[in-house]
Design a protein around this motif. Structure first.
Motif, PDB file in Angstrom:
ATOM      1  N   PRO A 214       9.276  -0.887 -11.102  1.00 53.38           N
ATOM      2  CA  PRO A 214      10.724  -0.930 -10.353  1.00 53.38           C
ATOM      3  C   PRO A 214      10.739  -0.046  -8.974  1.00 53.38           C
ATOM      4  O   PRO A 214      10.254   1.007  -9.052  1.00 53.38           O
ATOM      5  N   ASN A 215      11.211  -0.808  -7.837  1.00 49.38           N
ATOM      6  CA  ASN A 215      11.425   0.093  -6.661  1.00 49.38           C
ATOM      7  C   ASN A 215      12.380   1.145  -7.179  1.00 49.38           C
ATOM      8  O   ASN A 215      12.205   2.074  -6.222  1.00 49.38           O
ATOM      9  N   SER A 216      13.258   1.209  -8.034  1.00 49.72           N
ATOM     10  CA  SER A 216      14.193   2.321  -8.120  1.00 49.72           C
ATOM     11  C   SER A 216      13.283   3.547  -8.457  1.00 49.72           C
ATOM     12  O   SER A 216      13.890   4.759  -8.352  1.00 49.72           O
ATOM     13  N   PHE A 217      12.282   3.557  -9.165  1.00 48.12           N
ATOM     14  CA  PHE A 217      11.402   4.813  -9.565  1.00 48.12           C
ATOM     15  C   PHE A 217      11.083   5.642  -8.441  1.00 48.12           C
ATOM     16  O   PHE A 217      10.991   6.630  -8.331  1.00 48.12           O
ATOM     17  N   ALA A 218      11.224   4.990  -7.129  1.00 48.46           N
ATOM     18  CA  ALA A 218      11.003   5.611  -5.926  1.00 48.46           C
ATOM     19  C   ALA A 218      12.147   6.627  -5.610  1.00 48.46           C
ATOM     20  O   ALA A 218      11.654   7.597  -4.897  1.00 48.46           O
ATOM     21  N   ILE A 237       1.619  -2.297  -6.393  1.00 48.34           N
ATOM     22  CA  ILE A 237       2.078  -0.782  -6.317  1.00 48.34           C
ATOM     23  C   ILE A 237       3.100  -0.587  -5.071  1.00 48.34           C
ATOM     24  O   ILE A 237       2.616  -0.723  -3.931  1.00 48.34           O
ATOM     25  N   PRO A 238       4.287  -0.724  -5.377  1.00 48.24           N
ATOM     26  CA  PRO A 238       5.344  -0.525  -4.136  1.00 48.24           C
ATOM     27  C   PRO A 238       5.028   0.695  -3.203  1.00 48.24           C
ATOM     28  O   PRO A 238       4.596   1.729  -3.327  1.00 48.24           O
ATOM     29  N   ASP A 239       4.992   0.218  -1.861  1.00 46.50           N
ATOM     30  CA  ASP A 239       4.651   1.369  -0.918  1.00 46.50           C
ATOM     31  C   ASP A 239       5.768   2.530  -0.861  1.00 46.50           C
ATOM     32  O   ASP A 239       5.239   3.533  -0.587  1.00 46.50           O
ATOM     33  N   SER A 240       6.915   2.015  -1.511  1.00 43.99           N
ATOM     34  CA  SER A 240       7.795   3.428  -1.617  1.00 43.99           C
ATOM     35  C   SER A 240       7.457   4.257  -2.479  1.00 43.99           C
ATOM     36  O   SER A 240       8.182   5.362  -2.635  1.00 43.99           O
ATOM     37  N   ILE A 241       6.388   3.976  -3.358  1.00 47.41           N
ATOM     38  CA  ILE A 241       5.977   5.178  -4.204  1.00 47.41           C
ATOM     39  C   ILE A 241       5.529   6.540  -3.257  1.00 47.41           C
ATOM     40  O   ILE A 241       5.683   7.637  -3.974  1.00 47.41           O
ATOM     41  N   GLY A 242       5.232   6.230  -2.265  1.00 49.42           N
ATOM     42  CA  GLY A 242       4.821   7.466  -1.349  1.00 49.42           C
ATOM     43  C   GLY A 242       6.367   8.237  -0.866  1.00 49.42           C
ATOM     44  O   GLY A 242       5.867   9.141  -0.361  1.00 49.42           O
ATOM     45  N   ASN A 243       7.386   7.916  -1.289  1.00 49.87           N
ATOM     46  CA  ASN A 243       8.567   8.646  -1.119  1.00 49.87           C
ATOM     47  C   ASN A 243       8.706   9.703  -2.184  1.00 49.87           C
ATOM     48  O   ASN A 243       9.577  10.375  -2.017  1.00 49.87           O
ATOM     49  N   MET A 244       7.814   9.656  -3.092  1.00 48.88           N
ATOM     50  CA  MET A 244       8.120  10.493  -4.296  1.00 48.88           C
ATOM     51  C   MET A 244       7.331  11.945  -4.016  1.00 48.88           C
ATOM     52  O   MET A 244       6.304  12.301  -4.296  1.00 48.88           O
ATOM     53  N   SER A 245       7.928  12.468  -3.097  1.00 50.69           N
ATOM     54  CA  SER A 245       7.114  13.591  -2.409  1.00 50.69           C
ATOM     55  C   SER A 245       6.529  14.778  -3.297  1.00 50.69           C
ATOM     56  O   SER A 245       5.944  15.502  -2.732  1.00 50.69           O
ATOM     57  N   GLY A 263      -1.125   3.105   1.614  1.00 55.49           N
ATOM     58  CA  GLY A 263      -1.615   4.248   2.232  1.00 55.49           C
ATOM     59  C   GLY A 263      -0.845   5.317   2.069  1.00 55.49           C
ATOM     60  O   GLY A 263      -1.252   6.706   2.283  1.00 55.49           O
ATOM     61  N   SER A 264       0.435   5.167   1.617  1.00 55.25           N
ATOM     62  CA  SER A 264       1.426   6.249   1.704  1.00 55.25           C
ATOM     63  C   SER A 264       0.976   7.380   0.476  1.00 55.25           C
ATOM     64  O   SER A 264       1.542   8.383   0.567  1.00 55.25           O
ATOM     65  N   LEU A 265       0.086   6.767  -0.450  1.00 52.95           N
ATOM     66  CA  LEU A 265       0.026   7.826  -1.788  1.00 52.95           C
ATOM     67  C   LEU A 265      -0.936   8.760  -1.002  1.00 52.95           C
ATOM     68  O   LEU A 265      -1.045   9.839  -1.460  1.00 52.95           O
ATOM     69  N   PHE A 266      -1.772   8.484   0.049  1.00 51.33           N
ATOM     70  CA  PHE A 266      -2.865   9.495   0.593  1.00 51.33           C
ATOM     71  C   PHE A 266      -2.240  10.583   1.419  1.00 51.33           C
ATOM     72  O   PHE A 266      -2.837  11.364   1.970  1.00 51.33           O
ATOM     73  N   LEU A 267      -0.838  10.362   1.649  1.00 48.52           N
ATOM     74  CA  LEU A 267      -0.038  11.373   2.637  1.00 48.52           C
ATOM     75  C   LEU A 267       0.672  12.163   1.809  1.00 48.52           C
ATOM     76  O   LEU A 267       1.412  13.024   2.427  1.00 48.52           O
ATOM     77  N   LEU A 268       0.916  12.075   0.605  1.00 47.64           N
ATOM     78  CA  LEU A 268       1.579  12.988  -0.465  1.00 47.64           C
ATOM     79  C   LEU A 268       0.999  14.445  -0.473  1.00 47.64           C
ATOM     80  O   LEU A 268      -0.208  14.552  -0.940  1.00 47.64           O
ATOM     81  N   SER A 269       1.550  15.474  -0.077  1.00 52.11           N
ATOM     82  CA  SER A 269       0.959  16.579   0.293  1.00 52.11           C
ATOM     83  C   SER A 269       0.872  17.321  -1.023  1.00 52.11           C
ATOM     84  O   SER A 269       0.003  18.327  -1.147  1.00 52.11           O
ATOM     85  N   ASN A 270       1.535  16.927  -2.183  1.00 51.31           N
ATOM     86  CA  ASN A 270       1.445  17.573  -3.448  1.00 51.31           C
ATOM     87  C   ASN A 270       0.500  16.903  -4.437  1.00 51.31           C
ATOM     88  O   ASN A 270       0.166  17.515  -5.571  1.00 51.31           O
ATOM     89  N   LEU A 271       0.156  15.629  -4.314  1.00 52.62           N
ATOM     90  CA  LEU A 271      -0.673  14.855  -4.857  1.00 52.62           C
ATOM     91  C   LEU A 271      -2.041  15.461  -5.322  1.00 52.62           C
ATOM     92  O   LEU A 271      -2.877  15.850  -4.564  1.00 52.62           O
TER      93      LEU A 271
END
Length: 1003
Positions: A214-218, A237-245, A263-271
Motif C-alpha cells: 500500500p502507498n499508505s506505508f510510505a 515497489i512504490p517509489d514513495s518507499i524512499g520517503n521512509m527516511s 532509485g529512491s531506496l539507494f538514497l536512504l541514509s540509514n538503510l
C-alpha cells in the motif's frame, strides 16, 4: 535469507525489543492493589493453568515480587513474563484483575484457543507478546479495544487465519507490530499506514491473498525495519518507499514483485540491509547511489538486466553484494573491488564479462567470492586471500586462463575451491592440495598438469580432477587421504597399476578413474570399500580377473569395467550384490553371467566378450549349452573323475543332511523353540517352504536391516520375496508385531502386499509378494536403456506416467485413506517396485510412521532417509508430515522426466535443486528431458508433470500440494481409463500459479 544475515536481523530485532522494553514507563499504581490480593490472583492463575512445573516456586510463603516471572513497581505487579513455561490452558479472565499490569510476555507456550479478548480489560497494557503459541481463528475486528497505550504487539508463530483487521490501524501508540509466520490467507490493511509511531513491522511468512504494497506505508516516517518476506506481494515497489527516511532494514524477498528497483531506496541514509531476492524485478539497477550505511544488498534471483552501476563503488559500508541469478551484463566496476568492508561477493549466473578486477581481496577481508556461470576472461584475482580469511572461491564455468594464484597455496582458511569448466592451466599450488580446512576441490575440465599429490588436506571429502592432463601414477601414500568420499579423476594421463593402498580409503563412496592409462590387475583385497556405491574403471588397460570380493561390497550400486582386458568369469558373488548398473563390455570375460543380471535391464552390459553366455537371448550373448561346455576343452578322463567324485560327495552330503535334520527336530522338540507364523493374507505355502529356501543362491539383495531372498512356493513358477531381519538387530517384539500388523492390514493394489511374518526367538522373516521387474531405479538409471523384444524403449513416456500414477495412488491411500495417516519417510525410486506389467507398488516401510491426527506433524528423534529425496524441513527440524513424502515423490517425477538420479550433482546439490536452477535460468525444458522422451506427442504432458515435480519439491511445505491433488493432476495426463468416473480434476488453479516466473524459485 542467509544465516549470517538472518542472525544480524534477529539480533537487531532482539535489541529493538530490549530498547522498547527499557523505554516502557512503569507507572506508579494510582489504583494500588493489596499485595496479598495480587498474590492470590497470581496463585489463582497458576491453578487455572493446571499448576505447570515451571511455576512450582509460586507459593504463599514467598513474596510474589521476588518471583523471577514477576516485575513490581512500588510494590504492585506491573509485569508478567512466563516464557517457555509449558502453559497449556487458556488465559484466565482474572489476569486483568492485576490493575497495574503493563507488560505481558507469554511466548513459547502451548496456549490454545482464539485470541484472548479477556486482555481488553487490561487497561494499562503497553507490551503484549503471545508469539509461539497455539492460537487459532481470526484476529478480532475490534482489536482496537486493547489498551490505547499498547506499544508492542507480537502474535507471531501462531495459527491465526483470515484477514488482519483494519482496527489494528487504530492502535496509534504501537511502535512494534509482529505478525510473522501465521496462517493468514486474507489481506493486510492499508490502515497500518496510520501507525505514525511504528518502528518495527513484520508480516513475513504468511500466505496472504495477492496484494501490492500500500502507498499508505510510505507515511511510516519512523519505521526502521520492514519485513514482508514471502507474503504474496505483487505489483511494483512504490517509489514513495524512499520517503521512509528512518528505514534501516528492508526485506521484501521471495514474493512476486515486478518492475524496477526504485532509485529512491539507494538514497536512504540509514538503510543497512536490503533484501529483494526471489522476485520478478526487471530492468537496470539504479545508477544514482548513495546509501552510506548500506551493508548488505541482495537482489538475486530476479531478471534484472543492464550493467552494474559504477556508483556501487560509493557504498563504502557494503559488506555483502548478491546480484546472482539475474541477466546482468558488462564488466564489474573496479571500484567494487576496492570497497573496504566488502567480504561476500555473489555475482554468479549472469552474463557478466571482461576481466575480474585484480584487486578483489586486497583492501577487505574477503570471505566468499562467487562469480561462476558468467563469461569472465583473464586470470583469477591474485589477492583473494590477502587477509587470510577466504573460505570459498567459486569461479566455475567461465573462460578464465592462466594458473591458480600462488596465494591460494598459502590460504589455510579455504574450505571450498570450485574452478572447474574454465581454461586454466599449469600446476596446482602445493599448499592448496594440503590446505588444512579444505573440504571440496573441484578443478575438472581445465588444462591442469602435474602429478597427484602425496599428501592431501585432512578434511578433503570431494576431489574432482576430470578432463585435465594429470600424469604419473597414483601414489601409495593415497592411503593417508582418509576422509576422501568422492574421487573423480576420469580422462587424465594416469598410468601404472592401481595401488593396493587405495583400498584403505574406507569412506570412499564414488571412485571414477576411467579414461586413463592404468594397467595391471585390480587389488584383490577391496573389502574395506564397504561404503563404495559407484566404481568406474572403464577405458584403461587393466587385466586379470574381477576380484570375488567386489561382488560382496554391500553398497555397490554402479560398476563400469568396460573397455579393458579383464579375463575369467564374472564372480558368482555378484548374484547377492546390490548392483543395479553394470557394464563389463569389451573385455575378455568368459562363462555364464550371474543370474542377477539375466534380465533386459542389463542389455548391452556384456557385449564384446566372446566367452560369455546367457539363456536370455536379448542380452546379445551366446546361449549357454553343450557347445559352451565343450569350449572349456577339459580332458574327458578328468571330467569322469570329477563326476564320480561329485556323486560320492553328493551322497555323503545327503546322508549328513538327513542326520542333521533329524537331530534338529529332536533338539527342537526338547527345547520347545518353534517358528511362529502370523498371516495377513490367505496363504498357499507353509513356513517350512520358506525356511528351506533361505539359501545364498536365492538371495536377491540386502539392505541396512537384512537380506532379501526370492523363494519359489510352487512348481508353476510362483515366488515370494522374503526379507530376513538381521539376527543382531534388536527389536521390541510387541512394537514390531504392532507395526507389521498395520502394514499387513493395508489393502491397496499399489502397495506391496505383506503376506505374513514368520518369527522365532532369534529371527524375523517378512514375506512379501514378489515383483518380477524389481525396482524402478534399476530400469530408470541403467546407462544401457532397457528394451523389450520388439526393440522399443520399455520406459517410454506412457510407461513412466503409468508408474507415476500407480505410486501416487499408493501414497494417496496412505495419506488420505488410512486412519491415522501413514508417512513413508523413505520414498525413492528404489522403493517403488514393478510387477510384470510395470504396475508400480510402494515398498519398504521400515521407516514408516503413523501421524497422531491428520495433518498434525510429529518430531522424530533421528533423521532417517536418503539424500536427494529428503525434504529440507525434515532434515533441519526432524518434523514430519505428509508433505515430506510429497517432496520425495516430486523428486521421483523429476527422475522420470530427466532420467537422472535423485542425488544428481555433487554433495551439496540434489536433482531437485538442479532442476529448479535450470528453470530459473530460463533454459528450454527440452534440455532437461531424458533423450528417450523427446517425442512431440507427449511434450505438453511432460511439461505439466515437470511443473508438478517442481511444485512438489518446493522448499516450503505449505507450497506443496496434497498427494490427492498430485494424483488428480497425474490422472489428467494419463489415459482415459485412468481418469475418475467423469469427475475430472481441474489442475489449472494449481498450475496457473506455478509458471516459471512465479513458482520456480528455490534457494
Amino acid at each position: 535469507m542467509h544465516a549470517s544475515s538472518s542472525n544480524m536481523i534477529k539480533n537487531g530485532f532482539s535489541f529493538v525489543f530490549i530498547i522498547l522494553l527499557l523505554s516502557l514507563p512503569f507507572h506508579g499504581n494510582s489504583q494500588n492493589n493489596d499485595p496479598n490480593q495480587e498474590q492470590n490472583i497470581l496463585l489463582g492463575l497458576k491453578q487455572q493453568w493446571s499448576n505447570p512445573p515451571s511455576l512450582s516456586h509460586w507459593t504463599p510463603s514467598s513474596d510474589h515480587c521476588t518471583w523471577p516471572e514477576i516485575a513490581c513497581t512500588s510494590g504492585s505487579v506491573t509485569g508478567l513474563v512466563i516464557i517457555n513455561g509449558s502453559i497449556t490452558e487458556a488465559i484466565p479472565l482474572s489476569i486483568c484483575d492485576l490493575n497495574n499490569l503493563t507488560h505481558i510476555d507469554l511466548q513459547l507456550n502451548y496456549i490454545p484457543g482464539h485470541f484472548p479478548t479477556v486482555l481488553y480489560n487490561c487497561s494499562k497494557l503497553e507490551y503484549l507478546d503471545l508469539s509461539n503459541n497455539y492460537f487459532i481463528g481470526t484476529v478480532p475486528d475490534d482489536l482496537d479495544r486493547l489498551s490505547p497505550q499498547l506499544q508492542v504487539l507480537n502474535l507471531s508463530a501462531n495459527n491465526f487465519t483470515g484477514d488482519i483487521p483494519a482496527a489494528i490501524g487504530r492502535l496509534l501508540n504501537l511502535r512494534a507490530l509482529q505478525l510473522t509466520a501465521n496462517l493468514f490467507n486474507g489481506s493486510f490493511p492499508p490502515d497500518i499506514g496510520h501507525l505514525s509511531n511504528l518502528e518495527e513491522l513484520s508480516l513475513s511468512y504468511n500466505a496472504f491473498s495477492l496484494q501490492s504494497i500500500p502507498n499508505s506505508f510510505a507515511k511510516l516516517k519512523k519505521l526502521r525495519n520492514l519485513w514482508m518476506t514471502e507474503a504474496n506481494l505483487i505489483g511494483e515497489i512504490p517509489d514513495s518507499i524512499g520517503n521512509m527516511s528512518a528505514l534501516e532494514s528492508l526485506d521484501l524477498s521471495t514474493n512476486q514483485l515486478s518492475g524496477g528497483i526504485p532509485g529512491s531506496l539507494f538514497l536512504l541514509s540509514n538503510l543497512t540491509f536490503m533484501y529483494l531476492y526471489n522476485n520478478r524485478l526487471s530492468g537496470p539497477l539504479p545508477q544514482s547511489v548513495e546509501a552510506p550505511k548500506l551493508q548488505i544488498l541482495d537482489v538475486s534471483k530476479n531478471t534484472l538486466n543492464g550493467t552494474i552501476p559504477i556508483d556501487f563503488g560509493k557504498l563504502t559500508s557494503l559488506t555483502g553484494l548478491a546480484l546472482n541469478f539475474n541477466q546482468l551484463s558488462g564488466e564489474i566496476p573496479a571500484s567494487i573491488a576496492r570497497l573496504p568492508q566488502i567480504v561476500n561477493i555473489k555475482l554468479f549466473t549472469n552474463n557478466l564479462s571482461g576481466v575480474l578486477p585484480p584487486e578483489f581481496g586486497r583492501y577487505s577481508k574477503m570471505e566468499t567470492f562467487q562469480v561462476s556461470e558468467n563469461q569472465f576472461e583473464g586470470e583469477v584475482p591474485k589477492y583473494l586471500c590477502e587477509n587470510k580469511v577466504l573460505r570459498g572461491v567459486v569461479v566455475f564455468d567461465n573462460k578464465l586462463r592462466g594458473g591458480l594464484p600462488d596465494s591460494l597455496g598459502d590460504c589455510s582458511s579455504l574450505e571450498v575451491v570450485r574452478v572447474h569448466d574454465n581454461k586454466l592451466s599449469g600446476r596446482i599450488p602445493d599448499g592448496l592440495w594440503t590446505s588444512e580446512n579444505l573440504t571440496s576441490l573441484m578443478i575438472s575440465n581445465n588444462l591442469f598438469s602435474g602429478e597427484l599429490p602425496h599428501k592431501l588436506g585432512p578434511k578433503v571429502g570431494l576431489l574432482e580432477l576430470m578432463n585435465n592432463h594429470f600424469s604419473g601414477s597414483i601414489p601409495p601414500s593415497i592411503s593417508s587421504w582418509e576422509n576422501l568420499k568422492v574421487m573423480r579423476a576420469s580422462n587424465n594421463l594416469l598410468r601404472s597399476a592401481i595401488p593396493q593402498e587405495l583400498t584403505a580409503l574406507a569412506s570412499l563412496t564414488i571412485l571414477s578413474l576411467d579414461g586413463n592409462q592404468l594397467s595391471g590387475s585390480l587389488p584383490s583385497n577391496i573389502v574395506s570399500w564397504a561404503s563404495l556405491t559407484s566404481l568406474n574403471l572403464s577405458r584403461n588397460q587393466l587385466s586379470g580377473g574381477i576380484p570375488t570380493t567386489m561382488g560382496r561390497l554391500p553398497d555397490l550400486n554402479s560398476l563400469d569395467l568396460s573397455e579393458n582386458a579383464f579375463s575369467g568369469q564374472i564372480p558368482p558373488e555378484f548374484d547377492s550384490s546390490r548392483v543395479s548398473f553394470l557394464n563389463v563390455s569389451s573385455n575378455r570375460l568368459s562363462g555364464r553371467i550371474p543370474s542377477l543380471f539375466e534380465n533386459e535391464a542389463f542389455q548391452g552390459s556384456f557385449l564384446n566378450n566372446s566367452g560369455l553366455c546367457s539363456d536370455i537371448a536379448s542380452l546379445g550373448l551366446s546361449t549357454c549349452g553343450a557347445e559352451t561346455r565343450k569350449s572349456n576343452n577339459f580332458p574327458s578322463g578328468l571330467i569322469a573323475a570329477v563326476s564320480s567324485t561329485a556323486a560320492v560327495a553328493f551322497l555323503a552330503v545327503c546322508l549328513y543332511t538327513m542326520y542333521v535334520c533329524r537331530s534338529y527336530r529332536r533338539r527342537k522338540q526338547v527345547s520347545g523353540s518353534t517358528w511362529k507364523l502370523t498371516s495377513f493374507q490367505r496363504l498357499n505355502f507353509t513356513e517350512a517352504i520358506i525356511l528351506s529356501s533361505l539359501r545364498d543362491e536365492n538371495q536377491i539383495g540386502s539392505g541396512g536391516s537384512g537380506k532379501v531372498f526370492c523363494v519359489p512356493i510352487s512348481r508353476s513358477g510362483e515366488y515370494v520375496a522374503v526379507k530376513r531381519i538381521w539376527d543382531n538387530v534388536k527389536l521390541d517384539e510387541k512394537q514390531f508385531l504392532a507395526e507389521i500388523r498395520i502394514l499387513g492390514t493395508m489393502r491397496h493394489s499399489n502397495i506391496v502386499k505383506l503376506l505374513c511374518c514368520i518369527s522365532s526367538e532369534t529371527s524375523k522373516l517378512l514375506v512379501y509378494e514378489y515383483m518380477e521387474n524389481q525396482s524402478l531405479d534399476r530400469w530408470l538409471h541403467s546407462r544401457n536403456r532397457s528394451h523389450n523384444i520388439s526393440g522399443h524403449v520399455v520406459l517410454d513416456w506412457p510407461k513412466r506416467l503409468q508408474i507415476a500414477i500407480g505410486a501416487a495412488h499408493g501414497l494417496t491411500y496412505m495419506h488420505h485413506h488410512c486412519s491415522p495417516p501413514i508417512i513413508h519417510r523413505d520414498v525413492k525410486s528404489s522403493n517403488i517396485l514393478l510387477d510384470s506389467k510395470f504396475n508400480a507398488k510402494i515398498a519398504d516401510f521400515g521407516l514408516a510412521r503413523k501421524l497422531i491426527k491428520p495433518g498434525e506433524p510429529n518430531t522424530m528423534s533421528v533423521v532417517a532417509g536418503s539424500f536427494g529425496y529428503m525434504a529440507p524441513e525434515y532434515a533441519q527440524t526432524r518434523r514430519v508430515s505428509e508433505k515430506i513424502d510429497v517432496y520425495s515423490f516430486g523428486v521421483i517425477l523429476l527422475e522420470l522426466i530427466t532420467g537422472k538420479e535423485g542425488h544428481y550433482g555433487d554433495e551439496s546439490l540434489s536433482l531437485a535443486e538442479w532442476a529448479w536452477r535450470h528453470i530459473q535460468q530460463g533454459k528450454p525444458i527440452l534440455d532437461i528431458m531424458d533423450e528417450d522422451l523427446k517425442d512431440p506427442l507427449y511434450l505438453e504432458d511432460i511439461t505439466t508433470i515437470l511443473k508438478l515435480g517442481l511444485i512438489c519439491t518446493s522448499t516450503s511445505p505449505s507450497s506443496r500440494p496434497a498427494m490427492k491433488d498430485v494424483l488428480q493432476i497425474l490422472l489428467r495426463c494419463g489415459p482415459i481409463s485412468d481418469k475418475t468416473n467423469g469427475n475430472e480434476y481441474d489442475a489449472a488453479p494449481l498450475l496457473q500459479s506455478s509458471d516459471p516466473e512465479i513458482c520456480f524459485q528455490s534457494d
